[in-house]
Write an enzyme that holds these catalytic residues in place. Structure first.
Site, PDB file in Angstrom:
ATOM      1  N   LYS A  32       0.995  -1.229  -0.025  1.00 33.34           N
ATOM      2  CA  LYS A  32      -0.045  -0.120  -0.077  1.00 33.34           C
ATOM      3  C   LYS A  32       0.732   1.191  -0.006  1.00 33.34           C
ATOM      4  CE  LYS A  32      -3.902   1.916   2.913  1.00 33.34           C
ATOM      5  NZ  LYS A  32      -4.706   1.785   4.044  1.00 33.34           N
ATOM      6  N   SER A  44      -9.667   1.652   3.062  1.00 31.98           N
ATOM      7  CA  SER A  44      -8.578   2.515   1.978  1.00 31.98           C
ATOM      8  C   SER A  44      -7.514   1.828   1.415  1.00 31.98           C
ATOM      9  CB  SER A  44      -8.015   3.521   2.848  1.00 31.98           C
ATOM     10  OG  SER A  44      -7.273   2.822   3.900  1.00 31.98           O
ATOM     11  N   SER A  82      -9.840  -0.840   6.985  1.00 32.13           N
ATOM     12  CA  SER A  82      -9.184  -0.723   5.748  1.00 32.13           C
ATOM     13  C   SER A  82      -8.532  -1.868   5.136  1.00 32.13           C
ATOM     14  CB  SER A  82      -8.611   0.612   5.798  1.00 32.13           C
ATOM     15  OG  SER A  82      -9.002   1.735   5.900  1.00 32.13           O
TER      16      SER A  82
END
Lengths: 484, 484
Positions: B74, B149, B173
């Site tokens: 990420k 996210s 997330s």
């Protein structure tokens, strides 16, 4: 109207850790800008603070030094505000649960008495960086070397009643932190600075007046002058029917005045909250006890011991305990010579005079404590007299000889105590001074005491200062009186 | 090779069936071909990937069990020399000079990062529509969101671009996008994995974790990234078990609690059906199931939206245009520099949360909001601890609905409600995992399994046994079926 001054101090002490409070970067003073700031000090994304245990130990030592409560748990909070030299947008500090609770600092008043000033608390925090406005045309440079330097903020109660007391308090704090070795106390380099809260109120009134805060004062002298100016300003204002507004002011040492910086209306809302990156600091009793055991004797205790244990005057005890270096020097001199009063006299007299003339701190004294102690011992055991001792001191100061004995030997300053030799010199002086002898003889017996000085001087001169003055005195009196 | 699990790939590499270079090249080619549509990567790093693959191939034999295994990170994990944007314009130009601890550990394990995945800006969002780099599409249905996210990580794994990816979970997330994309995502116990080098959103809630096809893969990855980190004071000093060891343990006797509050109003009936179906599988494996109440659940979202924005407002203060990141053009003065840099650099949702956080921390509101929220947080945590006295694990849906359409949720509050089943877990600091458990309208449904602090091994075991009994985790979107 009679006015009373009320003063409270917030003293920022830079702790003498090798690395910063939340990072491994060095804290050494005077390095190239931004050469001592790592990713943590720069507030780079994702980096995290790690608490420096040495800073915690130093704060606790200070707390123990002022007989403060040491809470088991203290917590770091974030103080949020924007400023270019504040890299993270917040300063990590302690708002709600400081590491040091209420304590007390003893200050010495002008009349030699003491007064206890209460400390509200002391907390740990990180310093910010520095904005450099001069070196960049129309722009501001940022130096983050200082960012993250550990500070101990010591907040007093509003217990001080004069500029002198405030300066004495600041000196007492300075003395404690340098005794503990937790700060170099160097005010010129910013290792110690303070914010001063000043207000005045009619004498006898309970309620405090509105206070002004004078920021970042960095010398004992400036603290006194800033307060004196501010007190006068506030009294004038009030007597003219005006009102003191709560505000932050700056002291300008050049103009010798304080100036308004910002009023309370513009004050920041710091939005304090517990720092989620740091765990609460939990101090177990064993850790605190261990630090307590390693605590050196502090100025107040030392002063008391000098006075009661060593029989020094309050003044001498105060001067000799003011700094750890001074006290250690004095104690070593005393240990070597075995006489506290003589040691006190010499350290405060001959030595301090010479140091002051050369502007040297006692740590750099050319005459070591051992040398001075041995010198005093030679006075005490009668090897030399006081006059010769001053010569020996000067010789040692200038590096002529490594010990008192060596100088005494080389310069032939050994006191003459041989009665025969002294008598011979006396006889010679009497023989060479018929006029003075006649005067002596004709004088009233109670005037003769004064006149003997001349003969003593002559004998001492004849002995090049080495004759024992007491013996010279006694023998002279005997011989002159025999002539009457 | 893209249809294999990480465990299978690791075995294939170890057996020499293919090299890491071959594997890496084939996945880079898949990214090249598919990611234009998906937008799951912000940065692809073929050169670094191939160099790491060659190094792993060269070290084969001595290397660890994950050597040569490709994955993605990420874009919130700082990586030396590669842009780390956190999905924000603010950090569009930010290249960290350090690796996050997770990245360091994955490198040390020999894994090969193919690049940085797309995400909601600063991890704020439940749909991955808040990225400066545009929304990510759900590989199962291009009109649906992947969840947020960590949506880029979830989509990349689901689409077979990488076998696994790292995500972070502050309010769901990892678990919610894992559920939306039909993969397995584990949020470990708070403190189990270091936060060092992960761009902070809400420090007391953020936790990194693995996202992969299977629980077994997650177990291997967690073993590589877990552990105490001296650079993160909130990481826990506790040994890291071999998470693969317990995977095969039978489930008979397992006590499952179903929180009543997770099956109430707002839950899509089809999602509920799928989840209850999954729970019946557990009963067939010997587990017992009973309802349990977590009475403070309905306070979780309000408490979260006080605490997380409060911490975020402080954590994001460092993005001020002064030292790194976006700076506005030709600022008139300092305030203008701050205002415009931040207005231009931050997206709407980030600005909204900064403002909320600033408000709740303000003087006069702190007690009413922040303090109250922390009290609620303790109650929520206690609910879980009480439940775990009785149950081994709790189960429920990871999200009230399957993936919704891109652009469907315009109102921020309806978006916040997406995390209704995941947020309390972060507030309590306990671990949670989402495993694929069916489909509704062709979009995946996730079963969420919760355990007490540090019960990751048990969670992985419970998830793995489900995956031994079902094949939801083996289903692939059409896109991923396609071979080159």
């Amino acid at each position: 109207m009679q006015w009373e001054t009320v003063i409270g101090l917030e003293v920022h002490v830079q702790l003498a850790t090798r690395s910063k409070i939340f990072s491994g970067a060095s804290t050494a003073f005077g390095a190239e800008p931004n050469s001592q700031a790592c990713a943590v000090d720069l507030g780079m994304p994702g980096v995290l603070p790690v608490l420096n245990e040495a800073a915690v130990a130093m704060a606790v030592q200070f707390g123990l030094g002022i007989h403060a409560e040491i809470p088991e748990i203290s917590v770091f909070d974030r103080k949020n505000y924007f400023y270019p030299d504040l890299p993270k947008g917040y300063q990590t500090s302690q708002m709600y649960h400081p590491i040091v609770g209420p304590g007390e600092v003893e200050i010495t008043l002008e009349d030699g008495g003491t007064k206890a000033v209460r400390v509200h608390h002391a907390h740990l925090e990180e310093d910010a960086g520095k904005s450099l406005h001069e070196d960049f045309h129309g722009m501001t440079g940022i130096d983050l070397n200082r960012a993250g330097t550990p500070l101990l903020e010591i907040v007093s109660e509003p217990d001080m009643r004069s500029a002198r007391e405030a300066a004495a308090y600041l000196k007492a704090i300075h003395s404690i932190v340098t005794y503990l070795g937790i700060s170099d106390g160097n005010m010129a380099e910013g290792s110690m600075r303070c914010d001063v809260n000043v207000s005045v109120r009619p004498r006898g009134q309970e309620a405090f007046g509105t206070r002004a805060e004078i920021k970042n004062v960095n010398s004992f002298r400036f603290v006194e002058r800033a307060i004196e100016y501010e007190v006068e300003r506030q009294i004038e204002l009030l007597e003219d029917g005006g009102e003191v507004v709560q505000e932050t002011r700056l002291f300008d040492p050049e103009a010798d005045e304080t100036r308004s910086m910002r009023t309370k209306e513009q004050a920041n809302d710091y939005r304090y909250f517990p720092c989620p990156d740091l765990l609460p600091v939990v101090l177990d009793q064993a850790y605190v006890d261990h630090l307590r055991e390693t605590l050196p004797e502090l100025p107040a205790a030392k002063r008391a011991r000098f006075q009661e244990g060593l029989g020094l005057s309050a003044y001498d005890a105060g001067v000799l305990s003011a700094s750890r270096a001074m006290a250690e020097f004095f104690e070593q001199v005393r240990d070597v010579c075995g006489d506290a009063k003589q040691a006190a006299n010499w350290v405060q007299g001959e030595l301090s005079g010479a140091l002051n003339r050369e502007g040297l701190p006692i740590e750099d004294s050319p005459v070591s404590a051992r040398q001075l102690g041995e010198l005093i011992a030679r006075v005490i055991d009668g090897t030399i007299n006081g006059k010769a001792a001053k010569q020996v001191f000067q010789a040692l100061w200038h590096g002529e000889g490594s010990s008192a004995d060596e100088v005494i030997e080389a310069k032939g300053l050994k006191q003459v105590t041989d009665t025969g030799a002294i008598e011979a010199m006396i006889d010679q002086v009497i023989a060479d001074s018929p006029a003075q002898v006649a005067q002596y003889r004709d004088a009233e017996p109670d005037k003769r005491g004064k006149m003997i000085g001349y003969f003593v001087g002559q004998v001492m001169k004849a002995s090049r200062g080495t004759a024992n003055p007491q013996q010279v005195n006694a023998l002279l009196k005997e011989k002159l009186d025999a002539l009457c | 090779m893209h249809d294999k699990t990480l465990t299978e790939l690791a075995a294939g590499l170890a057996a020499g069936e293919f090299s890491s270079r071959e594997l890496t090249e084939s996945l880079l080619a898949r990214i090249e071909r598919h990611d234009g549509d998906l937008n799951s990567f912000i940065t692809v790093t073929p050169e670094q990937a191939l160099a790491a693959a060659d190094a792993a191939d060269g070290a084969r034999g001595e290397a660890g069990p994950l050597a040569g295994v490709p994955l993605a990170l990420k874009d919130i994990f700082c990586t030396t020399g590669v842009k780390t944007s956190a999905g924000s314009r603010m950090l569009d130009n930010f290249v960290a000079p350090y690796d996050a601890t997770v990245v360091e550990k994955l490198k040390a394990a020999g894994t090969v990062s193919l690049g940085k995945t797309n995400m909601d800006e600063f991890a704020m969002g439940s749909s991955n529509e808040n990225s400066f780099y545009g929304p990510v599409k759900n590989p199962w249905d291009g009109s649906a969101v992947p969840g947020g996210s960590s949506g880029g990580s979830a989509a990349a794994v689901a689409a077979g671009l990488v076998p696994a990816a790292m995500g972070t979970d502050t309010g769901g997330s990892i678990r919610q996008p894992a559920a939306f994309c039909g993969i397995t995502g584990l949020k470990p116990t708070y403190g189990r994995v270091s936060r060092y080098g992960i761009i902070a959103y809400a420090s007391s809630l953020d936790q990194a974790g693995p996202m992969a096809r299977t629980a077994e893969d997650c177990a291997r990855l967690l073993g590589a990234i877990a552990g105490h980190d001296p650079r993160d004071s909130t990481s826990v000093a506790r040994g890291v078990p071999d998470y693969t060891e317990e995977l095969a343990a039978p489930l008979s006797g397992l006590k499952i609690g179903l929180p009543t509050e997770y099956f109430g109003e707002g839950l899509d009936p089809d999602v509920e059906r799928a989840v209850r179906e999954a729970i019946r599988v557990y009963e067939s494996l010997g587990a017992t199931v009973r309802e349990v109440s977590l009475p403070h659940t309905h306070y979780a979202i309000p408490a979260y939206y006080v605490i997380a924005p409060a911490e975020a407002s402080s954590n994001l203060a460092r993005y001020d245009g002064v030292r790194f990141g976006h700076r506005c053009d030709a600022p008139a003065d300092l305030t203008d520099l701050y205002k415009r840099s931040r207005a231009e650099g931050f997206g709407e949702e980030v600005q909204r949360r900064i403002l909320m956080g600033t408000h709740t921390l303000s003087e006069g509101f702190f007690d009413a909001y922040y303090k109250k929220a922390q009290q609620v947080r303790r109650l929520i945590r206690q609910d879980f601890l009480d439940a775990f006295d009785e149950f081994d694990v709790l189960m429920g849906p990871a999200s009230p609905t399957p993936a919704f359409d891109l652009g469907a949720k315009k109102d921020p509050v309806s978006m916040y409600l997406q995390d209704i089943y995941t947020i309390a877990i972060n507030l309590a600091g306990i671990p949670g995992i989402s495993v694929p458990a069916g489909f509704v309208g062709g979009r995946p449904v996730g079963l969420q399994i919760l355990g007490t602090h540090f019960a990751e091994a048990r969670l992985l075991n419970v998830a793995h046994q489900f995956q031994q009994a079902t094949d939801w985790h083996l289903r692939r979107p059409a896109l991923a079926e396609e071979t080159l």
